[in-house]
Design an enzyme around this catalytic site. Structure first.
Site, short mmCIF file in Angstrom:
data_model
loop_
_atom_site.label_atom_id
_atom_site.label_comp_id
_atom_site.label_asym_id
_atom_site.label_seq_id
_atom_site.Cartn_x
_atom_site.Cartn_y
_atom_site.Cartn_z
N GLU A 133 0.89 -1.17 0.00
CA GLU A 133 0.00 0.00 0.00
C GLU A 133 0.92 1.21 0.00
O GLU A 133 1.72 1.38 0.92
CB GLU A 133 -0.88 0.00 1.26
CG GLU A 133 -1.75 1.24 1.39
CD GLU A 133 -2.62 1.24 2.65
OE1 GLU A 133 -2.44 0.37 3.52
OE2 GLU A 133 -3.49 2.14 2.75
N GLU A 218 -8.71 10.66 5.25
CA GLU A 218 -8.95 9.82 6.41
C GLU A 218 -9.17 10.76 7.58
O GLU A 218 -8.21 11.23 8.19
CB GLU A 218 -7.75 8.90 6.68
CG GLU A 218 -7.51 7.88 5.60
CD GLU A 218 -6.27 7.04 5.89
OE1 GLU A 218 -6.42 5.82 6.03
OE2 GLU A 218 -5.17 7.60 5.98
#
Ligand code: NAG
Ligand code: NAG
Ligand code: NAG
Length: 237
Positions: A133, A218
């Site tokens: 990621e 986020e």
């Protein structure tokens, strides 16, 4: 005549805005070349809510707004899936122009790319098919940190200076480029410069496949309205 057309345009734009807001935990909607998703995987742990509104699409560019009030919960906007070997990518130009329209005191949130590599030609983000990621943090407010620990600082890639963080998550490794100071609210770069750096300097195999590119925020604490004036990405092999 001109006045009439303009009024018609505004009326249909307003209709589009009010008609295209999603609020549910995993709601998605088509957004031109992309899919706009809520992906509130932390919702059950958090207190609050979030809406995402598709404002417009134009060619391969998309504009949207995310309003959130949270104690703890991330979300993402998903782009297309890809299936290109890293070693075959020639360029991956991207442009992301965003701003906080409103922002409460002391928010804790990042604004970032979330890019997925794996051994298989195709794979869903954050799945058993994921090997890496790769995050690119254009903003991180409130002292939040990526997974793992900082392994390098002062990296110059694609016209900005980054700190590199590394650490494990589930079955994949997370490598996060964090903007070294301030924020980049008008980001223009070739993502391939990050990919080539990872191959040359971080041991990522050029046989890995680029599987997905996501962007979003986020949010952990606070409330804000994040407006993406324009986002686009394309990958050429
Ligand atoms: C999101 O917040 C902005 C700025 O406060 C506001 O104009 C807009 O109506 C909000 N959108 C939704 C869907 O609540
Ligand atoms: C999202 O929309 C719902 C339904 O309109 C509303 O109740 C909620 O307060 C909104 N949340 C935010 C953070 O704007
Ligand atoms: C977004 O791009 C437009 C056009 O280039 C520019 O006028 C605007 O200032 C940019 N916004 C941000 C937040 O950088």
């Amino acid at each position: 005549m001109f006045k009439f057309l303009l009024a018609l345009g505004l009326a249909s734009l307003l209709k589009l805005v009010s008609a295209q807001t999603i609020s549910g935990q995993y709601d998605c909607m088509p957004a031109g070349d992309y899919t706009l998703c809520q992906n509130l995987w932390g919702e059950s742990a958090g207190v609050g809510g979030q809406n995402s509104t598709l404002i417009s699409t134009n060619g391969n560019a998309v504009s949207w707004q995310t309003n959130w009030t949270w104690a703890d919960a991330p979300n993402n906007v998903k782009s297309c899936q890809y299936s290109y070997r890293l070693g075959t990518i020639q360029s991956a130009p991207t442009a992301w122009n965003w701003t906080y329209v409103t922002e409460s005191e002391g928010i804790r949130a990042d604004v970032s790319y979330d890019i997925w590599f794996g051994k298989a030609q195709s794979g869903t983000a954050a799945s058993s098919a994921s090997s890496y990621e790769i995050m690119i943090w254009l903003s991180g407010q409130g002292g939040i940190q990526p997974v793992g620990s900082q392994i390098l600082s002062g990296l110059n890639i694609a016209g900005n200076t980054w700190n590199l963080w590394s650490g494990p998550n589930a079955n994949w490794q997370v490598l996060s480029f964090v903007i070294s100071s301030g924020e980049v609210r008008n980001f223009n770069a070739d993502l391939n410069e990050f990919f080539q750096y990872l191959i040359e300097s971080q041991g990522v195999a050029s046989t890995q496949y680029l599987q997905a590119i996501q962007v979003g925020t986020e949010p952990f604490v606070g409330s804000a309205s994040l407006l993406t004036e324009s986002f686009s990405v394309s990958v050429s092999v």
